[in-house]
Design a protein around this motif. Sequence first.
Motif, PDB file in Angstrom:
ATOM      1  N   LYS A 284       0.826  -1.207   0.000  1.00 17.67           N
ATOM      2  CA  LYS A 284       0.000   0.000   0.000  1.00 17.67           C
ATOM      3  C   LYS A 284       0.860   1.255   0.000  1.00 17.67           C
ATOM      4  CE  LYS A 284      -4.050  -1.833   2.435  1.00 17.67           C
ATOM      5  NZ  LYS A 284      -4.972  -1.628   3.568  1.00 17.67           N
ATOM      6  N   MET A 285       0.267   2.326  -0.486  1.00 18.49           N
ATOM      7  CA  MET A 285       0.879   3.631  -0.293  1.00 18.49           C
ATOM      8  C   MET A 285      -0.058   4.460   0.584  1.00 18.49           C
ATOM      9  SD  MET A 285       0.497   5.494  -4.015  1.00 18.49           S
ATOM     10  CE  MET A 285      -1.082   5.821  -4.821  1.00 18.49           C
ATOM     11  N   ILE A 286       0.526   5.207   1.512  1.00 22.13           N
ATOM     12  CA  ILE A 286      -0.259   6.049   2.415  1.00 22.13           C
ATOM     13  C   ILE A 286       0.310   7.459   2.390  1.00 22.13           C
ATOM     14  CG2 ILE A 286      -0.840   4.080   3.884  1.00 22.13           C
ATOM     15  CD1 ILE A 286       1.200   5.148   5.930  1.00 22.13           C
ATOM     16  N   TRP A 287      -0.566   8.445   2.668  1.00 25.93           N
ATOM     17  CA  TRP A 287      -0.104   9.836   2.675  1.00 25.93           C
ATOM     18  C   TRP A 287      -0.999  10.674   3.577  1.00 25.93           C
ATOM     19  CZ3 TRP A 287      -2.511   7.339  -1.305  1.00 25.93           C
ATOM     20  CH2 TRP A 287      -3.700   7.873  -1.793  1.00 25.93           C
ATOM     21  N   SER A 288      -0.509  11.863   3.893  1.00 26.02           N
ATOM     22  CA  SER A 288      -1.189  12.754   4.827  1.00 26.02           C
ATOM     23  C   SER A 288      -2.360  13.482   4.162  1.00 26.02           C
ATOM     24  CB  SER A 288      -0.205  13.794   5.368  1.00 26.02           C
ATOM     25  OG  SER A 288      -0.873  14.824   6.064  1.00 26.02           O
ATOM     26  N   PRO A 289      -3.419  13.763   4.928  1.00 30.07           N
ATOM     27  CA  PRO A 289      -4.495  14.607   4.395  1.00 30.07           C
ATOM     28  C   PRO A 289      -3.996  15.989   3.999  1.00 30.07           C
ATOM     29  CG  PRO A 289      -5.158  13.570   6.470  1.00 30.07           C
ATOM     30  CD  PRO A 289      -3.711  13.268   6.286  1.00 30.07           C
ATOM     31  N   LEU A 290      -2.900  16.429   4.609  1.00 30.35           N
ATOM     32  CA  LEU A 290      -2.345  17.745   4.284  1.00 30.35           C
ATOM     33  C   LEU A 290      -1.865  17.816   2.835  1.00 30.35           C
ATOM     34  CD1 LEU A 290      -0.219  18.379   7.514  1.00 30.35           C
ATOM     35  CD2 LEU A 290      -2.346  19.530   6.882  1.00 30.35           C
ATOM     36  N   LEU A 291      -1.532  16.677   2.247  1.00 27.64           N
ATOM     37  CA  LEU A 291      -0.983  16.645   0.889  1.00 27.64           C
ATOM     38  C   LEU A 291      -1.988  16.144  -0.155  1.00 27.64           C
ATOM     39  CD1 LEU A 291       2.474  15.059   1.803  1.00 27.64           C
ATOM     40  CD2 LEU A 291       2.044  17.453   1.212  1.00 27.64           C
ATOM     41  N   HIS A 292      -3.156  15.752   0.304  1.00 27.15           N
ATOM     42  CA  HIS A 292      -4.088  15.055  -0.577  1.00 27.15           C
ATOM     43  C   HIS A 292      -4.483  15.878  -1.801  1.00 27.15           C
ATOM     44  CE1 HIS A 292      -7.006  12.073  -1.724  1.00 27.15           C
ATOM     45  NE2 HIS A 292      -7.980  12.946  -1.694  1.00 27.15           N
ATOM     46  N   HIS A 293      -4.633  17.192  -1.652  1.00 24.73           N
ATOM     47  CA  HIS A 293      -5.097  18.037  -2.752  1.00 24.73           C
ATOM     48  C   HIS A 293      -3.963  18.803  -3.436  1.00 24.73           C
ATOM     49  CE1 HIS A 293      -9.344  17.301  -1.857  1.00 24.73           C
ATOM     50  NE2 HIS A 293      -9.022  17.419  -0.589  1.00 24.73           N
ATOM     51  N   ASP A 294      -2.733  18.546  -3.025  1.00 26.91           N
ATOM     52  CA  ASP A 294      -1.587  19.211  -3.630  1.00 26.91           C
ATOM     53  C   ASP A 294      -1.383  18.683  -5.056  1.00 26.91           C
ATOM     54  OD1 ASP A 294       1.083  20.800  -3.176  1.00 26.91           O
ATOM     55  OD2 ASP A 294       1.677  18.878  -4.056  1.00 26.91           O
ATOM     56  N   ALA A 295      -1.260  19.587  -6.025  1.00 24.26           N
ATOM     57  CA  ALA A 295      -1.201  19.187  -7.438  1.00 24.26           C
ATOM     58  C   ALA A 295       0.009  18.307  -7.730  1.00 24.26           C
ATOM     59  CB  ALA A 295      -1.159  20.435  -8.322  1.00 24.26           C
ATOM     60  N   SER A 296       1.164  18.642  -7.156  1.00 30.50           N
ATOM     61  CA  SER A 296       2.352  17.827  -7.404  1.00 30.50           C
ATOM     62  C   SER A 296       2.208  16.443  -6.793  1.00 30.50           C
ATOM     63  CB  SER A 296       3.603  18.524  -6.835  1.00 30.50           C
ATOM     64  OG  SER A 296       3.527  18.644  -5.421  1.00 30.50           O
ATOM     65  N   HIS A 297       1.535  16.375  -5.662  1.00 32.65           N
ATOM     66  CA  HIS A 297       1.357  15.086  -4.995  1.00 32.65           C
ATOM     67  C   HIS A 297       0.375  14.206  -5.767  1.00 32.65           C
ATOM     68  CE1 HIS A 297       0.781  12.222  -1.637  1.00 32.65           C
ATOM     69  NE2 HIS A 297       1.952  12.671  -1.232  1.00 32.65           N
ATOM     70  N   ILE A 298      -0.668  14.809  -6.299  1.00 31.56           N
ATOM     71  CA  ILE A 298      -1.621  14.058  -7.127  1.00 31.56           C
ATOM     72  C   ILE A 298      -0.892  13.458  -8.335  1.00 31.56           C
ATOM     73  CG2 ILE A 298      -3.630  14.284  -8.652  1.00 31.56           C
ATOM     74  CD1 ILE A 298      -4.649  16.471  -6.694  1.00 31.56           C
ATOM     75  N   TRP A 299      -0.026  14.251  -8.967  1.00 30.57           N
ATOM     76  CA  TRP A 299       0.768  13.775 -10.106  1.00 30.57           C
ATOM     77  C   TRP A 299       1.643  12.609  -9.681  1.00 30.57           C
ATOM     78  CZ3 TRP A 299       6.165  13.825 -10.417  1.00 30.57           C
ATOM     79  CH2 TRP A 299       6.707  13.493 -11.656  1.00 30.57           C
ATOM     80  N   PHE A 300       2.294  12.734  -8.536  1.00 38.06           N
ATOM     81  CA  PHE A 300       3.216  11.705  -8.072  1.00 38.06           C
ATOM     82  C   PHE A 300       2.478  10.406  -7.763  1.00 38.06           C
ATOM     83  CE2 PHE A 300       5.920   9.765  -4.709  1.00 38.06           C
ATOM     84  CZ  PHE A 300       7.056   9.551  -5.483  1.00 38.06           C
ATOM     85  N   ARG A 301       1.316  10.503  -7.113  1.00 38.53           N
ATOM     86  CA  ARG A 301       0.540   9.297  -6.800  1.00 38.53           C
ATOM     87  C   ARG A 301       0.137   8.557  -8.074  1.00 38.53           C
ATOM     88  NH1 ARG A 301      -2.421  12.958  -3.225  1.00 38.53           N
ATOM     89  NH2 ARG A 301      -4.326  12.603  -4.415  1.00 38.53           N
ATOM     90  N   GLN A 302      -0.265   9.305  -9.091  1.00 38.80           N
ATOM     91  CA  GLN A 302      -0.664   8.686 -10.350  1.00 38.80           C
ATOM     92  C   GLN A 302       0.528   7.983 -11.003  1.00 38.80           C
ATOM     93  OE1 GLN A 302      -3.653   8.237 -11.646  1.00 38.80           O
ATOM     94  NE2 GLN A 302      -2.733   7.129 -13.367  1.00 38.80           N
ATOM     95  N   LEU A 303       1.701   8.595 -10.878  1.00 39.01           N
ATOM     96  CA  LEU A 303       2.906   8.004 -11.455  1.00 39.01           C
ATOM     97  C   LEU A 303       3.255   6.686 -10.765  1.00 39.01           C
ATOM     98  CD1 LEU A 303       4.593   9.236 -13.772  1.00 39.01           C
ATOM     99  CD2 LEU A 303       6.313   9.841 -12.053  1.00 39.01           C
ATOM    100  N   VAL A 304       3.073   6.639  -9.438  1.00 35.71           N
ATOM    101  CA  VAL A 304       3.325   5.402  -8.689  1.00 35.71           C
ATOM    102  C   VAL A 304       2.417   4.288  -9.181  1.00 35.71           C
ATOM    103  CG1 VAL A 304       3.156   4.303  -6.414  1.00 35.71           C
ATOM    104  CG2 VAL A 304       4.195   6.570  -6.630  1.00 35.71           C
ATOM    105  N   ILE A 305       1.126   4.590  -9.368  1.00 40.40           N
ATOM    106  CA  ILE A 305       0.181   3.583  -9.835  1.00 40.40           C
ATOM    107  C   ILE A 305       0.521   3.119 -11.244  1.00 40.40           C
ATOM    108  CG2 ILE A 305      -2.230   3.154 -10.428  1.00 40.40           C
ATOM    109  CD1 ILE A 305      -1.574   3.165  -7.415  1.00 40.40           C
ATOM    110  N   GLU A 306       0.907   4.034 -12.107  1.00 38.95           N
ATOM    111  CA  GLU A 306       1.285   3.667 -13.479  1.00 38.95           C
ATOM    112  C   GLU A 306       2.495   2.744 -13.463  1.00 38.95           C
ATOM    113  OE1 GLU A 306       1.868   7.294 -15.583  1.00 38.95           O
ATOM    114  OE2 GLU A 306      -0.245   7.856 -15.572  1.00 38.95           O
ATOM    115  N   ALA A 307       3.473   3.039 -12.610  1.00 36.09           N
ATOM    116  CA  ALA A 307       4.656   2.190 -12.509  1.00 36.09           C
ATOM    117  C   ALA A 307       4.284   0.796 -12.004  1.00 36.09           C
ATOM    118  CB  ALA A 307       5.697   2.832 -11.585  1.00 36.09           C
ATOM    119  N   ALA A 308       3.381   0.766 -11.036  1.00 30.27           N
ATOM    120  CA  ALA A 308       2.943  -0.536 -10.465  1.00 30.27           C
ATOM    121  C   ALA A 308       2.217  -1.371 -11.505  1.00 30.27           C
ATOM    122  CB  ALA A 308       2.043  -0.293  -9.259  1.00 30.27           C
TER     123      ALA A 308
END
Length: 312
Positions: A284-308
């Motif tokens: 699993k990947m987990i992250w803080s609610p503080l970062l949930h709506h951050d545009a760079s973080h959204i991009w990074f999460r999507q990249l992790v899923i694509e790699a997986a």
Amino acid sequence: MNISKIDLNLLIYLDVLLREKNVTRAAGQLNITQPAMSNGLKRLRTLFNDPILVRTSDGMVPTERARALAPAIRKILLELEEALQGEEEFNEKNSHRVFRLMASDYAASTLLPKLLKRINQIAPNVTIDIMTPSDVTFHDVEAGKIDMAINRFDELPQSFHQKTIWRDSFSCLLSADNPVVSKFNLNTYLSAKHVWVSKTGFGVGVGMDPKDVQKLGWVDEALARLGKKRDIKVFTRNYHVAMQLAFEDELVATLPTRAALIHKNDSNYTILKPPFDIPDIELKMIWSPLLHHDASHIWFRQLVIEAANEGP
């Protein structure tokens, strides 16, 4: 209490103080001086007519009033943080963002090479700072100090966002010359010498006790249900060490399949299905609610899923 007369910075001070339970560390979190934080605590005590933190033999402990306030203050600050994030876009090609990532050795071995390849292709100036589970606490993730933690988790705080990256089965990795390869069954598996490898959760690890089956994890719990026990000669928290020992010392390494498949094209190794059932695991990947709506973080999460999704 008239809210218009309250310095709202005090709510930030209170939130950090209750999480750190230490004036000096709280000051460091907010990049202010220790006297400034001490003055903030003094003002909070006056505002709420309560000590807020009380010194005991166990350190600074929140009062009942402070514990009651903590979740409400945290909720208010999170909602305010989200409201102020805005709809800013992330330009990955020009970004010099550093993503701090806690990854277990398993995740680092199997997922991160694919992730880094993608980043190098589309975001050449983005940097990844990889930390181990012993470097990080749940508090670091909650506070947004760590962008993401990738691991296998038994329990998680409810405030965290989480997403399953993949499910993985188990495989046995052996040297091609290991005598048990020619006749691999439960009896020969149990007659062999084994290397144990695992690392989950956060914090500094502790020594392993071969008799403590529950702490040994999935493989040994599955064997215990059959009334069996393997002969573990080496305990390690590093998957590459386990793989090397399987080759050099003819030990059997029973590990998640995606890790074993790192050597799928290496003729020095043989990958076999375990001769007993072991429940799948979830990465699993987990992250803080503080970062949930951050545009760079959204991009990074999507990249992790694509790699997986590229597969093993």
